[in-house]
Scaffold this motif. Sequence first.
Motif, short mmCIF file in Angstrom:
data_model
loop_
_atom_site.label_atom_id
_atom_site.label_comp_id
_atom_site.label_asym_id
_atom_site.label_seq_id
_atom_site.Cartn_x
_atom_site.Cartn_y
_atom_site.Cartn_z
N GLY A 38 -60.66 -13.70 22.88
CA GLY A 38 -60.41 -14.93 22.23
C GLY A 38 -61.39 -16.03 22.81
O GLY A 38 -61.25 -17.36 22.41
N CYS A 39 -62.29 -15.74 23.67
CA CYS A 39 -63.12 -16.83 24.28
C CYS A 39 -64.18 -17.12 23.34
O CYS A 39 -64.99 -16.60 22.85
N PRO A 40 -64.20 -18.50 22.96
CA PRO A 40 -64.99 -19.07 21.72
C PRO A 40 -66.45 -18.93 22.21
O PRO A 40 -67.30 -19.30 21.56
N PHE A 41 -66.42 -19.14 23.54
CA PHE A 41 -68.11 -19.16 24.28
C PHE A 41 -68.82 -17.92 24.33
O PHE A 41 -70.03 -17.98 24.91
N THR A 42 -68.22 -16.63 24.10
CA THR A 42 -68.93 -15.31 24.25
C THR A 42 -70.13 -15.39 23.70
O THR A 42 -71.19 -15.06 24.57
N ALA A 44 -72.34 -17.41 23.48
CA ALA A 44 -73.39 -18.16 24.45
C ALA A 44 -73.33 -17.85 25.86
O ALA A 44 -74.32 -18.18 26.85
N TYR A 45 -72.50 -16.71 26.25
CA TYR A 45 -72.37 -16.45 27.74
C TYR A 45 -73.42 -15.23 27.78
O TYR A 45 -73.71 -14.61 27.06
N ASP A 46 -73.77 -15.23 29.11
CA ASP A 46 -74.65 -14.18 29.57
C ASP A 46 -73.88 -12.89 29.78
O ASP A 46 -74.23 -11.64 29.62
N PRO A 48 -69.81 -11.75 29.82
CA PRO A 48 -68.35 -12.09 29.01
C PRO A 48 -67.19 -12.19 30.17
O PRO A 48 -67.56 -11.68 31.07
N VAL A 49 -66.41 -12.93 29.91
CA VAL A 49 -65.36 -13.58 30.84
C VAL A 49 -64.83 -12.35 31.50
O VAL A 49 -64.35 -12.22 32.64
N SER A 50 -64.36 -11.36 30.58
CA SER A 50 -63.65 -10.05 31.21
C SER A 50 -64.63 -9.29 32.14
O SER A 50 -64.07 -8.96 33.19
N LEU A 72 -70.75 -22.81 31.24
CA LEU A 72 -70.59 -22.79 30.03
C LEU A 72 -69.03 -22.96 29.57
O LEU A 72 -68.60 -23.42 28.70
N CYS A 73 -68.14 -22.28 30.33
CA CYS A 73 -66.74 -22.34 30.12
C CYS A 73 -66.21 -23.72 29.96
O CYS A 73 -66.44 -24.57 30.65
N ALA A 74 -65.71 -23.63 28.72
CA ALA A 74 -65.07 -25.08 28.40
C ALA A 74 -63.69 -25.57 28.87
O ALA A 74 -62.93 -26.53 28.58
N SER A 75 -63.02 -24.40 29.61
CA SER A 75 -61.61 -24.52 30.00
C SER A 75 -60.83 -24.63 29.03
O SER A 75 -59.73 -25.35 28.75
N CYS A 76 -61.00 -24.04 27.94
CA CYS A 76 -60.03 -24.02 26.67
C CYS A 76 -58.83 -23.37 26.65
O CYS A 76 -57.91 -23.57 26.04
N GLN A 77 -58.65 -22.55 27.98
CA GLN A 77 -57.13 -21.99 28.29
C GLN A 77 -56.93 -20.90 27.30
O GLN A 77 -55.97 -20.34 27.52
N SER A 78 -57.81 -20.21 26.62
CA SER A 78 -57.47 -19.23 25.49
C SER A 78 -57.18 -18.04 26.60
O SER A 78 -56.27 -17.25 26.40
N CYS A 79 -58.20 -17.76 27.28
CA CYS A 79 -57.75 -16.43 28.24
C CYS A 79 -56.78 -16.63 29.07
O CYS A 79 -56.06 -15.58 29.04
N THR A 80 -56.43 -17.75 29.61
CA THR A 80 -55.21 -17.79 30.45
C THR A 80 -53.73 -17.78 29.70
O THR A 80 -52.94 -16.94 30.15
N VAL A 89 -57.08 -16.94 34.17
CA VAL A 89 -58.56 -16.78 34.03
C VAL A 89 -59.31 -18.18 34.13
O VAL A 89 -60.34 -17.92 34.78
N ALA A 90 -58.70 -19.17 33.42
CA ALA A 90 -59.81 -20.30 33.37
C ALA A 90 -59.75 -20.93 34.73
O ALA A 90 -60.82 -21.61 35.05
N HIS A 91 -58.74 -20.72 35.88
CA HIS A 91 -58.80 -21.21 37.01
C HIS A 91 -59.86 -20.38 37.78
O HIS A 91 -60.72 -20.88 38.58
S1 SF4 Z 1 -61.13 -21.06 29.21
FE1 SF4 Z 1 -61.52 -18.85 29.04
S2 SF4 Z 1 -61.41 -18.61 26.93
FE2 SF4 Z 1 -62.14 -20.78 27.27
S3 SF4 Z 1 -64.07 -20.88 27.42
FE3 SF4 Z 1 -63.56 -20.51 29.49
S4 SF4 Z 1 -63.68 -18.27 29.85
FE4 SF4 Z 1 -63.65 -18.80 27.59
#
Ligand code: SF4
Lengths: 186, 295
Positions: A38-42, A44-46, A48-50, A72-80, A89-91
């Motif tokens: 669900g991370c929209p920034f994957t 652009a990431y080097d 991935p969040v998982s 680059l994480c935008a704290s979009c809270q999708s992961c959390t 996860v965003a935390h």
């Molecule tokens: S909050 Fe989670 S899903 Fe959103 S950009 Fe950051 S790592 Fe990706």
Amino acid sequence: MNVIRLSESQDEGFKSHVRKESGQDLARCYQCGNCTAGCPFTFAYDIPVSQIMRLVQAGQKEQVLTCRSIWLCASCQSCTTRCPNKIDVAHVMDTLRHMARREGHDTEFAVKAFVDSFLESVEKNGRAFEMGLMVRYALKTGRFWTGADLAPKLVPRGKLSPVPHKVKNPGAIAAIFERYRQECGK
Amino acid sequence: MTGKIRYAYYPGCSGQGTSVEYDTSTRAVCAALDIELVDIPDWNCCGSSPAHTVDHHLSAALSCRNLAQAAQVEGARGVITPCPSCLSNLKTSARRMADPDFAARVNKLLDKPLRHIPPVKSVLQALFEDVGPDALYPRVFKRLEGLKLAPYYGCIMNRPPQIMEFDDHEHPVAMDRLLEAVGATALPFPLKVECCGASYGVARQDIVERLSGRLLDAAAACGADAFVTACPLCQMNLDLRQDQINAANKTGHRIPVFYYTQLLGLALGLDPKALGLDKLAVSPRDVLAAVGVRA
Ligand code: SF4
Ligand code: SF4
């Protein structure tokens, strides 16, 4: 993806530090990959969040704190919101960015410069001053034309004030920043 | 709805600059619907994203000073703000203050410790819960019949649900219902809660061009006449940067991006000046003319 020798670079202190500072039980992550899906920034990431979660579990401090993703994480809270194990996860991403900053990393220099410019503007005026912030950013990065193409859309509409809207008592806000540097910034 | 409801109002910094029309239209709509907004005395910036990416205590201290100032507003039901980023900071900080260790550290940064934490809501939540679509219906002066909208909530208005505690975190509907009540069509927009690229327009313009570009493509694919948003940053990325996005992605979108308060205001027959339709970068004139609204 690089080969990592887990046993050689394992940093136990780092693991417990992230656990304590974020308040999250990282051992609960079983690598389902929901957060990355669900991370929209994957794109652009080097890393991935998982995989960042996995690397923290494995105590890979250097690799995590020098990656681009945490900036680059935008704290979009999708992961959390979507983690089946209720890990915030965003935390964790926020916490890693705090740690990277304290250790003097700035892997995405322009992002750090933007954040710093923003907060300097708040410290000075008590409120964010968009024009002043862009000037500070330009001075830090040498990118003088960033967003200049937007000015003709903003200025005639009265959306870009040349003077800051200050709080009545900017000293009260500057004092918060000053105490923060004394109390927490160490 | 019975009598006037009073809230302490947190306008947020962008309301004095790039989203001035969100602030003025919010004030106009609330006044028309008997919601009294009293600005938080001498409010300060909540630090937005930059503060929480640096330190949670600093971020909470900036938010908590506003919560403390809000306590000076007599008779207020709580604090409301139009901006999801401000909302998220205020609510997250309020929640973290429940932890005594965290609160002790934050209180050390403040002039005086925060005693009382008022409830915090978005203006959208207040309009939805305190007024509601049914009460809106009879107040409509001009129905927005035929206006097809892509309702876009952005990522943090409703997430994470345990903090935001309003509407649905995957398919929020509050804005859809309010717009339907004034006659517009809320399309089933699939990317309601996807990120627009947030504040990376400055440091990493490519990210915003990609993520906001995807939103524009999706709205066009749905057959939307316009976007409707509740977030200053989303609005700015989609509207102000639409030309940049078109140039980067070789597209030719011309989709107006309204604040939902502007459309509610139009339907309620409020002063067009307060609604600030002339402040939008992509002119909404043709889209509105097509449904019989002169702007
Ligand atoms: S909050 Fe989670 S899903 Fe959103 S950009 Fe950051 S790592 Fe990706
Ligand atoms: S969603 Fe949760 S459990 Fe799944 S990989 Fe991400 S952090 Fe681990």
